[in-house]
Write an enzyme that holds these catalytic residues in place. Sequence first.
Site, PDB file in Angstrom:
ATOM      1  N   ASP A  50      40.853  35.385  72.843  1.00 33.86           N
ATOM      2  CA  ASP A  50      40.926  36.496  71.888  1.00 33.86           C
ATOM      3  C   ASP A  50      40.223  37.735  72.429  1.00 33.86           C
ATOM      4  O   ASP A  50      40.345  38.817  71.848  1.00 33.86           O
ATOM      5  CB  ASP A  50      40.235  36.100  70.572  1.00 33.86           C
ATOM      6  N   GLN A  83      39.871  30.914  64.590  1.00 30.45           N
ATOM      7  CA  GLN A  83      40.640  31.743  63.655  1.00 30.45           C
ATOM      8  C   GLN A  83      39.700  32.452  62.677  1.00 30.45           C
ATOM      9  O   GLN A  83      38.837  31.819  62.059  1.00 30.45           O
ATOM     10  CB  GLN A  83      41.663  30.865  62.904  1.00 30.45           C
ATOM     11  N   LYS A  94      50.974  30.001  65.828  1.00 26.48           N
ATOM     12  CA  LYS A  94      50.440  29.994  67.194  1.00 26.48           C
ATOM     13  C   LYS A  94      50.719  28.644  67.853  1.00 26.48           C
ATOM     14  O   LYS A  94      51.097  28.574  69.027  1.00 26.48           O
ATOM     15  CB  LYS A  94      48.932  30.289  67.164  1.00 26.48           C
TER      16      LYS A  94
HETATM   17  N1  GUN Z   1      42.489  36.768  62.356  1.00 30.86           N
HETATM   18  C1  GUN Z   1      43.290  37.863  62.261  1.00 30.86           C
HETATM   19  N2  GUN Z   1      43.702  38.260  63.492  1.00 30.86           N
HETATM   20  C2  GUN Z   1      43.149  37.401  64.377  1.00 30.86           C
HETATM   21  C3  GUN Z   1      43.201  37.296  65.793  1.00 30.86           C
HETATM   22  O1  GUN Z   1      43.837  38.088  66.507  1.00 30.86           O
HETATM   23  N3  GUN Z   1      42.496  36.265  66.336  1.00 30.86           N
HETATM   24  C4  GUN Z   1      41.772  35.401  65.568  1.00 30.86           C
HETATM   25  N4  GUN Z   1      41.099  34.433  66.197  1.00 30.86           N
HETATM   26  N5  GUN Z   1      41.696  35.471  64.262  1.00 30.86           N
HETATM   27  C5  GUN Z   1      42.388  36.469  63.661  1.00 30.86           C
END
Ligand code: GUN
Length: 285
Positions: free
Chosen positions: A121, A98, A54
């Site tokens: 998110d 995360q 990311k």
């Molecule tokens: N862990 C697995 N997928 C995601 C996601 O789309 N966003 C976040 N913040 N954590 C994750």
Amino acid sequence: MSATVLDGKKLAAEIQQEIAEEVADFIANNGTTPKLAAVLVGGDAASEVYVRNKQRACERVAIDSELHRLPEDVSQDALLHLVAKLNKDESVHGILIQLPLPDAIDASVILRAVCPVKDVDAFHPENVGRIVQGNPRFLPCTPQGIQQLLIRNNIETIGRHVVILGRSDIVGRPMANMLSSRGIGADATVTVCHSKTQDLAGITQQADVLIVAIGREQFVTGEMVKPGAVVIDVGINRTDDGLVGDVDFESVSDVAGMITPVPGGVGPLTVAMLLRNTLCAAQQC
Ligand code: GUN
């Protein structure tokens, strides 16, 4: 193998190019650079990789990013304190916590503490509610990436039967809400299946579009798929032979009309949509 492989990596690169141009315009017009703050708690190896990807993607489109690393045994209060600080920081437009968080922390408390306008998110209850009501502020990254994959490959959803395997808050539930809403890349008839579903194969065989997000490696096999169906594999499972999805690519690609690979399918699109949401968050400020 007869199925067309849907190249998520290539599409994500095209979308990132579009976003890079919009970011450049935003910076020229506003004199500020969109910024994402990522929070990583503990040392989960997969989360480390996702967060690094990311951050690299942010760099590629000239979005600023900062990473806040906290130890596995951080207290819930200390994490809430960091979230409050990021909420107040005017230079930060998007906040990403995360997941998964350590068991000792109540993730729902942390996600509720994120300011909804910085919630890139779309996990905050206000943003989830807006999606359910058909008035989204942000769309969650993985379902948004899948919807873009469908739209940009001219895969019809209006009136089609979409079957979703998995009812997670991150993929299955928001995906079902989005695809059953009115609008482009939506208006589908949606069935959500989960671990208690009876006659699962009987339902998956009816799917025009099958979206699989259950976290069980190579679970969906060719005989569960209707000939010509579109199969979207959201799974990422680490095995001794490398990454595999929730779909048995070999048998399903003999039956399906289109299929996403793992890796190189949905994953890169999720990252691209995070960039899209971070730019959107900056534009709304
Ligand atoms: N862990 C697995 N997928 C995601 C996601 O789309 N966003 C976040 N913040 N954590 C994750």
